[in-house]
Design a protein around this motif. Structure first.
Motif, PDB file in Angstrom:
ATOM      1  N   LEU A  17       0.372  -1.154   0.164  1.00 14.81           N
ATOM      2  CA  LEU A  17      -0.067   0.350  -0.268  1.00 14.81           C
ATOM      3  C   LEU A  17       0.552   1.272   0.135  1.00 14.81           C
ATOM      4  CD1 LEU A  17      -2.332  -1.285   2.779  1.00 14.81           C
ATOM      5  CD2 LEU A  17      -3.009  -1.326   0.054  1.00 14.81           C
ATOM      6  N   ARG A  18       0.279   2.416  -0.030  1.00 14.43           N
ATOM      7  CA  ARG A  18       0.938   3.683  -0.169  1.00 14.43           C
ATOM      8  C   ARG A  18       0.837   4.195   0.799  1.00 14.43           C
ATOM      9  NH1 ARG A  18       1.161   2.253  -5.237  1.00 14.43           N
ATOM     10  NH2 ARG A  18       3.423   2.618  -6.225  1.00 14.43           N
ATOM     11  N   PHE A  19      -0.210   3.489   1.721  1.00 11.75           N
ATOM     12  CA  PHE A  19      -0.543   4.771   2.823  1.00 11.75           C
ATOM     13  C   PHE A  19      -0.621   3.835   4.395  1.00 11.75           C
ATOM     14  CE2 PHE A  19      -3.642   3.058   0.378  1.00 11.75           C
ATOM     15  CZ  PHE A  19      -5.353   2.746   1.344  1.00 11.75           C
ATOM     16  N   ASP A  20      -0.588   4.047   5.201  1.00 11.90           N
ATOM     17  CA  ASP A  20      -0.404   3.382   6.428  1.00 11.90           C
ATOM     18  C   ASP A  20      -2.533   2.831   6.760  1.00 11.90           C
ATOM     19  OD1 ASP A  20      -1.072   2.200   8.981  1.00 11.90           O
ATOM     20  OD2 ASP A  20       0.130   3.927  10.061  1.00 11.90           O
ATOM     21  N   PRO A  21      -2.559   1.391   6.133  1.00 14.45           N
ATOM     22  CA  PRO A  21      -3.193   0.760   6.651  1.00 14.45           C
ATOM     23  C   PRO A  21      -4.249   1.640   7.928  1.00 14.45           C
ATOM     24  CG  PRO A  21      -2.542  -0.841   5.970  1.00 14.45           C
ATOM     25  CD  PRO A  21      -1.367   0.877   6.489  1.00 14.45           C
ATOM     26  N   VAL A  22      -3.791   1.084   8.779  1.00 11.52           N
ATOM     27  CA  VAL A  22      -3.878   1.963  10.434  1.00 11.52           C
ATOM     28  C   VAL A  22      -4.905   2.722  10.456  1.00 11.52           C
ATOM     29  CG1 VAL A  22      -3.851   1.974  12.957  1.00 11.52           C
ATOM     30  CG2 VAL A  22      -3.176   0.112  11.268  1.00 11.52           C
ATOM     31  N   GLU A  23      -3.855   3.519  10.100  1.00  5.35           N
ATOM     32  CA  GLU A  23      -3.873   5.549   9.782  1.00  5.35           C
ATOM     33  C   GLU A  23      -5.132   5.526   9.332  1.00  5.35           C
ATOM     34  OE1 GLU A  23      -4.650   9.275  11.216  1.00  5.35           O
ATOM     35  OE2 GLU A  23      -3.456   7.711  12.154  1.00  5.35           O
ATOM     36  N   GLU A  24      -5.096   5.153   8.237  1.00  5.34           N
ATOM     37  CA  GLU A  24      -6.386   4.929   7.117  1.00  5.34           C
ATOM     38  C   GLU A  24      -7.429   4.499   7.724  1.00  5.34           C
ATOM     39  OE1 GLU A  24      -6.793   6.982   4.377  1.00  5.34           O
ATOM     40  OE2 GLU A  24      -8.437   6.571   3.377  1.00  5.34           O
ATOM     41  N   GLN A  28     -10.764   8.149   8.156  1.00  2.00           N
ATOM     42  CA  GLN A  28     -12.185   7.851   7.588  1.00  2.00           C
ATOM     43  C   GLN A  28     -13.102   7.661   8.362  1.00  2.00           C
ATOM     44  OE1 GLN A  28     -11.742   4.047   5.500  1.00  2.00           O
ATOM     45  NE2 GLN A  28     -12.190   4.951   3.178  1.00  2.00           N
ATOM     46  N   TRP A  29     -12.777   7.167  10.126  1.00  6.01           N
ATOM     47  CA  TRP A  29     -13.761   7.272  10.900  1.00  6.01           C
ATOM     48  C   TRP A  29     -13.709   8.322  11.484  1.00  6.01           C
ATOM     49  CZ3 TRP A  29     -14.348   2.857  14.036  1.00  6.01           C
ATOM     50  CH2 TRP A  29     -15.277   3.155  15.665  1.00  6.01           C
ATOM     51  N   MET A  41      -9.642   3.085  19.056  1.00  8.06           N
ATOM     52  CA  MET A  41      -9.401   2.701  17.966  1.00  8.06           C
ATOM     53  C   MET A  41      -8.208   1.441  17.433  1.00  8.06           C
ATOM     54  SD  MET A  41      -9.937   2.385  14.689  1.00  8.06           S
ATOM     55  CE  MET A  41     -10.450   3.687  13.682  1.00  8.06           C
ATOM     56  N   THR A  42      -7.517   3.023  16.964  1.00  2.89           N
ATOM     57  CA  THR A  42      -6.335   2.589  16.468  1.00  2.89           C
ATOM     58  C   THR A  42      -5.299   2.264  17.151  1.00  2.89           C
ATOM     59  OG1 THR A  42      -6.890   5.281  15.893  1.00  2.89           O
ATOM     60  CG2 THR A  42      -4.176   4.558  15.186  1.00  2.89           C
ATOM     61  N   THR A  45      -6.645  -1.563  16.999  1.00  9.17           N
ATOM     62  CA  THR A  45      -5.522  -2.189  15.817  1.00  9.17           C
ATOM     63  C   THR A  45      -4.710  -2.089  15.412  1.00  9.17           C
ATOM     64  OG1 THR A  45      -8.106  -0.788  14.965  1.00  9.17           O
ATOM     65  CG2 THR A  45      -6.454  -1.390  13.078  1.00  9.17           C
ATOM     66  N   SER A  46      -3.769  -1.459  15.950  1.00 11.24           N
ATOM     67  CA  SER A  46      -2.244  -1.399  16.229  1.00 11.24           C
ATOM     68  C   SER A  46      -1.232  -2.584  16.922  1.00 11.24           C
ATOM     69  CB  SER A  46      -1.787   0.043  17.224  1.00 11.24           C
ATOM     70  OG  SER A  46      -1.503   0.782  15.780  1.00 11.24           O
TER      71      SER A  46
ATOM     72  N   LEU B  80     -17.518   2.878   5.960  1.00 10.53           N
ATOM     73  CA  LEU B  80     -17.034   4.101   6.150  1.00 10.53           C
ATOM     74  C   LEU B  80     -16.454   4.030   4.474  1.00 10.53           C
ATOM     75  CD1 LEU B  80     -14.667   3.821   8.999  1.00 10.53           C
ATOM     76  CD2 LEU B  80     -16.453   5.056   8.249  1.00 10.53           C
ATOM     77  N   ARG B  94      -6.023  -3.747   2.831  1.00  8.49           N
ATOM     78  CA  ARG B  94      -6.420  -2.839   4.143  1.00  8.49           C
ATOM     79  C   ARG B  94      -6.207  -4.127   4.915  1.00  8.49           C
ATOM     80  NH1 ARG B  94      -9.035   1.587   3.406  1.00  8.49           N
ATOM     81  NH2 ARG B  94      -8.819   2.641   0.976  1.00  8.49           N
ATOM     82  N   PHE B 151     -13.174   0.339  22.918  1.00 12.20           N
ATOM     83  CA  PHE B 151     -12.158  -0.540  22.496  1.00 12.20           C
ATOM     84  C   PHE B 151     -11.296  -1.315  23.616  1.00 12.20           C
ATOM     85  CE2 PHE B 151     -13.893   1.375  19.241  1.00 12.20           C
ATOM     86  CZ  PHE B 151     -14.401   0.917  18.016  1.00 12.20           C
ATOM     87  N   LEU B 168       4.123   1.706  18.098  1.00 10.47           N
ATOM     88  CA  LEU B 168       3.294   0.768  17.701  1.00 10.47           C
ATOM     89  C   LEU B 168       3.696   1.077  16.329  1.00 10.47           C
ATOM     90  CD1 LEU B 168       0.565  -0.347  19.751  1.00 10.47           C
ATOM     91  CD2 LEU B 168       3.060  -1.460  19.570  1.00 10.47           C
ATOM     92  N   ARG B 172       5.784  -0.418  12.386  1.00 10.83           N
ATOM     93  CA  ARG B 172       5.338  -1.363  11.799  1.00 10.83           C
ATOM     94  C   ARG B 172       5.986  -0.711  10.841  1.00 10.83           C
ATOM     95  NH1 ARG B 172       0.452   0.371  10.907  1.00 10.83           N
ATOM     96  NH2 ARG B 172       0.127   2.137  12.431  1.00 10.83           N
ATOM     97  N   TRP B 178       3.361  -0.964   5.590  1.00  9.43           N
ATOM     98  CA  TRP B 178       2.949  -0.508   3.932  1.00  9.43           C
ATOM     99  C   TRP B 178       4.558   0.685   3.419  1.00  9.43           C
ATOM    100  CZ3 TRP B 178       2.279   1.704   8.724  1.00  9.43           C
ATOM    101  CH2 TRP B 178       2.876   3.481   9.000  1.00  9.43           C
ATOM    102  N   LEU B 179       4.040   1.369   2.270  1.00  8.85           N
ATOM    103  CA  LEU B 179       5.198   2.119   1.039  1.00  8.85           C
ATOM    104  C   LEU B 179       5.666   3.197   2.406  1.00  8.85           C
ATOM    105  CD1 LEU B 179       4.992   1.664  -2.414  1.00  8.85           C
ATOM    106  CD2 LEU B 179       6.694   0.568  -0.699  1.00  8.85           C
TER     107      LEU B 179
END
Lengths: 185, 185
Positions: A17-24, A28-29, A41-42, A45-46, B80, B94, B151, B168, B172, B178-179
DNA sequence: GAAGATTGATGAATCAATCTTT
DNA sequence: AAAGATTGATTCATCAATCTTC
């Protein structure tokens, strides 16, 4: 140029991916919810992601001994004990695993000749697990391997690692991981 | 007076310990090894324990919806998203799960009527998962439940939670989650 | 009856191999 | 040949129920 993890897990991350899926997910949240409660939540997930990363890293590091990290923990418990023997029940308490899991962990160690079962001298209900000579060798070698990769906690500094451990300890206390008698004082 | 976790997991912790099992492991380690490398081991062990604690807490919180946390994450990804539909492959990236796991996660959501499969309009290799109206209701309700227990990250403060997440994140990044293009800059 | 351990069964996660489509 | 998804097999972890011993 595939990343380290990508090369190892082609099925999971074919195209990084080109972005951090966790931060993404948190972003959106925030967009939908408003936000004060994004952080827990973050964080959760981490933790889940890190568990996955550590499991992969640590298991790979000691796979040549036919050890999983769970089996390694059980082996080390015996290795570090005074007599080299412990009741299965006590081991389960220490490792916080189900009695059934304790049985299968010792099964695994016994299969490879790292430990053996013996009846308890006085209480015949209890089974005693005992580390073997071979088990001691492997425990030392596996520990070297894990130390060499800092137990997967790269690239954290000593201070960061200590702070992390302390933060997680608070949650464990809250969950009743053990009787925290100091909490009353 | 049983602890909270003890009451829920009679099989795992019949008699609560009087000490921190994680710290005790580190102590015995120190006694045998000398010590500079104790902290990463303790940190890794803490992560594993916390994963276990969170899994129990979060799954319990949303069990009445027949959701596991893994299924919840997949459901929220759809919830989302702009259109409410996503290709399975993209979801897997994701969530960082194996394609096989993605299949079974959607199977679970579909079984409960929270999502449905549809063919991709242009690429017939791709399967599209779409959230249903019922799925949206459940997603919102499950989120309320999870927010109510922060959470599972109690009793951490906002600052502690943020610091934890940031620490964390570094691991990661190192694992190639991710990139991280900013890392080059 | 309760503690300690085990067996059999269920659910989740990954891997290997397969199938279709590009 | 490669991408996307699925099936079947393996491993692991927990639960329910059983068995022996205290």
């Amino acid at each position: 140029v595939p990343t380290a993890a990508c090369g190892k897990l082609p099925g999971i991350v074919p195209q990084p991916l080109r972005f951090d899926p966790v931060e993404e997910a948190g972003r959106q949240w925030r967009a939908n919810w408003g936000s004060p409660t994004v952080t827990p939540m973050t964080a959760a997930t981490s933790i889940f992601r890190l568990h996955q990363i550590l499991t992969t890293r640590l298991n790979e590091a000691i796979a040549s001994f036919d050890l999983t990290y769970a089996r390694y923990e059980a082996l080390m418990l015996l290795f570090l004990s005074r007599t080299g023997s412990l009741p299965l029940g006590k081991m389960g308490q220490r490792l916080q695993v189900h009695p059934t899991s304790m049985t299968s962990l010792i099964d695994g160690l016994e299969r490879d000749g790292y430990a053996s079962r013996a009846p308890h001298p006085t209480d015949r209900r209890t089974t005693l697990a005992t580390i073997t000579e071979r088990g001691r060798e492997v425990a030392a070698q596996a520990t070297e391997r894990l130390n060499a990769i800092d137990f997967g906690m790269v690239p954290l500094s000593g201070d960061e690692t200590a702070a992390l451990t302390e933060t997680l300890r608070k949650v464990r206390v809250d969950a009743g991981d053990w009787l925290d008698e100091d909490a009353d004082a």
